[in-house]
Design a protein around this motif. Structure first.
Motif, PDB file in Angstrom:
ATOM      1  N   GLY A 176       0.822  -1.208   0.000  1.00 22.39           N
ATOM      2  CA  GLY A 176       0.000   0.000   0.000  1.00 22.39           C
ATOM      3  C   GLY A 176       0.852   1.252   0.000  1.00 22.39           C
ATOM      4  O   GLY A 176       0.671   2.153   0.814  1.00 22.39           O
ATOM      5  N   LEU A 177       1.820   1.297  -0.912  1.00 23.27           N
ATOM      6  CA  LEU A 177       2.745   2.427  -1.007  1.00 23.27           C
ATOM      7  C   LEU A 177       2.827   2.882  -2.460  1.00 23.27           C
ATOM      8  O   LEU A 177       2.904   2.049  -3.363  1.00 23.27           O
ATOM      9  N   ARG A 236       5.759   8.201   3.810  1.00 24.18           N
ATOM     10  CA  ARG A 236       6.604   7.165   4.435  1.00 24.18           C
ATOM     11  C   ARG A 236       8.047   7.230   3.965  1.00 24.18           C
ATOM     12  O   ARG A 236       8.941   6.682   4.615  1.00 24.18           O
ATOM     13  N   GLN A 281       1.526   6.381   1.667  1.00 30.73           N
ATOM     14  CA  GLN A 281       0.585   5.286   1.889  1.00 30.73           C
ATOM     15  C   GLN A 281      -0.614   5.492   0.977  1.00 30.73           C
ATOM     16  O   GLN A 281      -1.117   6.605   0.857  1.00 30.73           O
ATOM     17  N   VAL A 282      -1.067   4.420   0.361  1.00 31.58           N
ATOM     18  CA  VAL A 282      -2.317   4.480  -0.392  1.00 31.58           C
ATOM     19  C   VAL A 282      -3.230   3.362   0.093  1.00 31.58           C
ATOM     20  O   VAL A 282      -2.768   2.357   0.648  1.00 31.58           O
TER      21      VAL A 282
ATOM     22  N   ARG B 307      -0.833  -9.060   7.161  1.00 27.59           N
ATOM     23  CA  ARG B 307      -0.927  -7.949   6.207  1.00 27.59           C
ATOM     24  C   ARG B 307      -2.385  -7.630   5.903  1.00 27.59           C
ATOM     25  O   ARG B 307      -2.797  -6.472   5.899  1.00 27.59           O
ATOM     26  N   GLU B 311      -4.754  -4.203   6.622  1.00 29.24           N
ATOM     27  CA  GLU B 311      -5.427  -3.493   5.536  1.00 29.24           C
ATOM     28  C   GLU B 311      -6.945  -3.474   5.733  1.00 29.24           C
ATOM     29  O   GLU B 311      -7.656  -2.738   5.062  1.00 29.24           O
ATOM     30  N   TRP B 434       5.605  -4.391   3.769  1.00 33.58           N
ATOM     31  CA  TRP B 434       5.064  -5.759   3.696  1.00 33.58           C
ATOM     32  C   TRP B 434       5.700  -6.559   2.556  1.00 33.58           C
ATOM     33  O   TRP B 434       6.025  -7.736   2.707  1.00 33.58           O
ATOM     34  N   HIS B 470       0.100   0.168   8.429  1.00 37.35           N
ATOM     35  CA  HIS B 470      -0.546   0.058   7.118  1.00 37.35           C
ATOM     36  C   HIS B 470       0.414  -0.489   6.065  1.00 37.35           C
ATOM     37  O   HIS B 470       0.052  -1.341   5.263  1.00 37.35           O
ATOM     38  N   SER B 471       1.652  -0.009   6.072  1.00 38.24           N
ATOM     39  CA  SER B 471       2.556  -0.320   4.958  1.00 38.24           C
ATOM     40  C   SER B 471       3.640  -1.346   5.283  1.00 38.24           C
ATOM     41  O   SER B 471       4.479  -1.631   4.436  1.00 38.24           O
TER      42      SER B 471
END
Lengths: 558, 558
Positions: A176-177, A236, A281-282, B307, B311, B434, B470-471
């Motif tokens: 998620g980046l 990040r 982050q997405v 992970r 999310e 991740w 998150h990431s």
């Protein structure tokens, strides 16, 4: 000529787009009552004339311009007056008053549009070798005075426009980046992300004209920050060009590798180098995204509800409440309603509120957002609704929430409209612990009133709470008044009074607009003189020649 | 003599407390198999003799000691050898090997225990005036080499022990904020908070012997960080004594007042001044706090589940999974079971796993925590359980989770036990996106094996994932081997190989142990040479005389 598109040289947004109130019948009466300005009789100033504008001669030598052209190509470097003017200011009220008032103290001497990081590095190295000044420029939406060259600057000033670096370079779907070039504006990057099912979740008011590099450079915050975090959380990793080399922070979820260099660059407003890329982050575009409207009987009850929501197990994406004055403004500036909607808003709701014993002058409108899976969004709403009810509030459904969402990005146009009419309309925002918010609000109102009295005008101020955290929230103030004799002087009296009230009431000088030159005078009262000394040590050490946007954030010694 | 209580001078924790394995029948066979050490026949070294220890003479003049005594009182300043030795090192493996090996290169010359911030200010001012070195000391639990004086230091070195500043000064109940003196250790402050219904939610492994000031100085993270955040999130304001004045950051939920001075102090390990007070977020003690255990068929499936949880809409307080080796260790070091519990663990569960087609050598144990209201905790578990199931995992209830919770803080004692037996047991932890975790894990294992081969020993390494973001997440490695000839040299070979694998695989040098001297050699590979240059500029500018814990984090030029 470079293909980068800019906002109007004299105001906000795109050419041909502006605020109008023909479809908002309550607006003119509201303005008359609030600041004594009669829109029906006032004369509206036309667009200022560029031909009349006095622009100083560029100090850039032909040789230096040639040197820059060798890096970026001749069509991407310019000493054209229009481009220099566009890059002189951001869009603060002081900026707009000055540009309309033909007050350009110091423009950049040359504007350069690099195509990639290697070109940025070459420009930076050439600039530092020539002892020139570099001011990075994103969308130009800044309202903190972060973009203007120092008025006494004797060196060549380069406005380094990142407008050609606007790609989403790569998405790491597993983490998620997303790696995004610094000059990508909100709509650029969100469209590229959306096309692959992602969102950044960062939607500041300036979204349509601001860049990811600018967000990082000023510590921006978007309206869904309760869920997605401020840009300081979202960012990040990043790349920043410095003299002789590029600073690279690889994307990391967290790290304990000493004082955070990432957090030194966040909010640095160009003083440490030129940000060329940001890894953010997405998130997957959520299944549900709803914004509901609520009413509270008064401000104190609404604030207490927001606080309790932040302390609860509920995790809404937006928590926002307008005070009674802003609620009045919101209702007055709504588009004309018809049929059932008109009947509900103007007859049913007020009757219901009166039956509850509410004073209609005290009511506060609130918007609360829910995002995620359908069941999750529903559950968040249920948890939140119970807290709203406990504090005497009531939900009025999704309609007004959608309205809020749609008109969100149009507000800055209103400021230009008011300036056309000879009036100031501007904002100051802050953050403070929950226990101080009521006092901050009260003290800012008193300070603004005192300032209006000093000037001798009928002034207006209104406020909302947004961006809730565990320990506090942001308070956002909007104020307006008709200029009497001295626009800048009078504006300063009001703006200064508000900022002073912030720091005097344990609140910060800004929650998400940065420092620039506008808030710099209160920095020592915000972070203490020793805090300023430590920050100054960073700037002095990292930029010994004062080549990077000097005089911003801390003006001392410059 | 001051009343501040210290850990053993030669090891972890309180006098009289140590690791033993009499009630863990699987432990000795496990150690034999893992590193070839037979606990039943090995001789155990006794406690080292203090009388044999060579301690250099204090460089502090009588006049300087008298000057300090005038500030804090004669009983709170000491040049006693035992106190100087206690303040020489933290508790890293290198520290323990050196103190057991009679290798004290440079002890502080004088230990001083101020009672309040005014006394800290007076000490700092006197020290800087005398060009002495100040090393702040909290609980002494540091494992990054942040506490030892530089071996070549010619100036007087003061260990400034914050042990008398341990009060929760005030709680702002409305904002969920508590002002806590920097020297308060975990149990001190948690007891004071609990008494009023609050918790800090920060529980690092060192909790029982580390301080809030130390947590901030090293960017600590606790086991419930998924819910409460790392100390960088929890710390909202602070006070730090600097030469001539105190830096004060008022508690704020968020701010855009330039580069974050708060984030410059976080992780600064004493290089910018002496932290005297921290304002932290506190939370109401939750209604429910459960830790459940799960099993996964293998590491990759478990990582993918973690992970997906991060999310999802679920917000557990803990997400942790051990790899197959650490799972084996966990099961081997459990206390002996009896009756139904024994039957379940040793008969029912393995049979069930085999029926699922699992390879028992690959299974991974996971702990997931849920906190909040009863309904919320239940719902989080339901959301999480569905993800676990999707990835082939199965829940085994709350029992093992409670066990995990209880033995959490005892692990450091095991290291001393192994040292007694001539073996190293230590940790290295990191964080990465991740998408890189599987590779980080693989590369670290390969690097450790190569190091063991180089030394010519049978070594052990195991790992768990914890602290999800998150990431990405944190990977925590524990390694052990029996020393051959040269404990420090052999330890360095293994430790260095692991750290190098981190930075070579896009992971950071440390997630929550800081930099100190241990991780300093990889800083440039972590944050890039330009990142180090910017950090160095901060240190040089803010501490031009190098009086504050010099040589830590960045050793260059010292």
């Amino acid at each position: 000529m470079t293909a980068v598109k800019h906002m109007k040289w004299w105001g906000w947004g795109n050419e041909g787009v502006g605020f109008h109130h023909e479809d908002k019948p309550g607006f003119a009466p509201f303005v008359l009552q609030a600041v004594g300005l009669d829109l029906l009789t006032a004369t509206r100033a036309g667009e200022p004339s560029f031909a009349d504008l006095k622009v100083g001669k560029s100090k850039a030598t032909a040789a230096f311009v040639k040197q820059l052209a060798a890096i970026v190509g001749a069509e991407h470097v310019s000493t054209d007056d229009m481009l220099r003017v566009i890059h002189t200011y951001g869009k603060s009220l002081r900026d707009l008053v000055r540009i309309r008032g033909n007050q350009i103290q110091r423009s950049p001497d040359v504007v350069v549009y690099p195509a990639d990081e290697a070109q940025v590095q070459a420009i930076v190295d050439a600039a530092v070798a020539a002892d020139a000044v570099i001011i990075p420029f994103g969308g130009g939406s800044n309202i903190g005075g972060s973009l203007e060259p120092h008025r006494g600057e004797k060196r060549v000033v380069i406005s380094l426009d990142l407008g050609r670096l606007r790609e989403v370079v790569a998405i790491d779907a597993e983490s998620g980046l997303a790696r995004i070039q610094a000059g990508a504006q909100g709509p650029d990057l969100e469209a590229q992300l959306n096309a692959k099912g992602w969102t950044i979740g960062h939607f500041p008011d300036s979204f349509t004209h601001s860049t990811v590099g600018g967000w990082v450079a000023t510590r921006s915050s978007g309206m869904q920050s309760d869920k997605y975090g401020d840009i300081a959380d979202i960012c990040r990793g990043l790349r920043m060009v410095r003299p002789g080399g590029t600073l690279v922070l690889r994307p990391l979820p967290s790290t304990s590798s000493g004082p955070s260099v990432r957090e030194m660059i966040l909010g640095s407003e160009g003083r440490l180098g030129v940000i060329t890329e940001v890894t953010v982050q997405v998130h997957r575009v959520p299944e549900k995204r709803n914004i509901y409207a609520y009413f509270f009987p008064n401000w104190a009850a609404g604030i207490e509800a927001m606080r309790e929501i932040s302390e609860s197990d509920a995790t809404p994406s937006i928590t926002r409440i307008s005070d009674a004055r802003e609620t009045g403004f919101t209702l007055a500036t709504s588009k004309e309603r018809h049929g059932f909607s008109k009947f509900t808003a103007e007859t049913v709701l007020p009757a219901l509120m009166k039956r509850k014993g509410w004073n209609l002058d005290d009511i506060c409108i609130s918007f609360i957002g829910y995002e995620g899976g359908t069941a999750h969004a529903k559950r968040q709403k249920k948890l939140t609704d119970a807290i709203v009810k406990k504090h005497g509030g009531m939900g009025v459904g999704e309609g007004p929430g959608i309205l809020y969402d749609q008109k969100k990005f149009d507000t800055p146009y209103l400021r230009d409209f008011l300036l056309d009419m000879g009036a100031a309309g501007d904002v100051s925002e802050t953050a403070a612990p929950w226990s101080r918010l009521i006092d901050v609000h009260k003290n800012v109102y008193a300070a603004a009133q005192k300032a209006y009295d000093e000037i001798g005008v009928k002034g207006w101020i209104m406020s909302h709470l947004s961006h809730s955290y565990h320990s506090g929230a942001c308070l956002y103030f909007t104020f307006a008044f008709v200029f009497k004799n001295d626009p800048l002087g009078e504006y300063n009296i009001v703006k200064n009074a508000i900022q002073q009230a912030f720091v005097d009431t344990d609140a910060t000088i800004s929650h998400h607009h940065g420092v620039g030159r506008e808030h710099s005078p209160w920095l020592a009262e915000d972070i203490s003189p020793e805090g300023v000394a430590v920050m100054q040590a960073l700037f002095d050490g990292a930029d010994p020649g004062s080549n990077f946007n000097p005089g911003k954030i801390i003006d001392a010694g410059y």
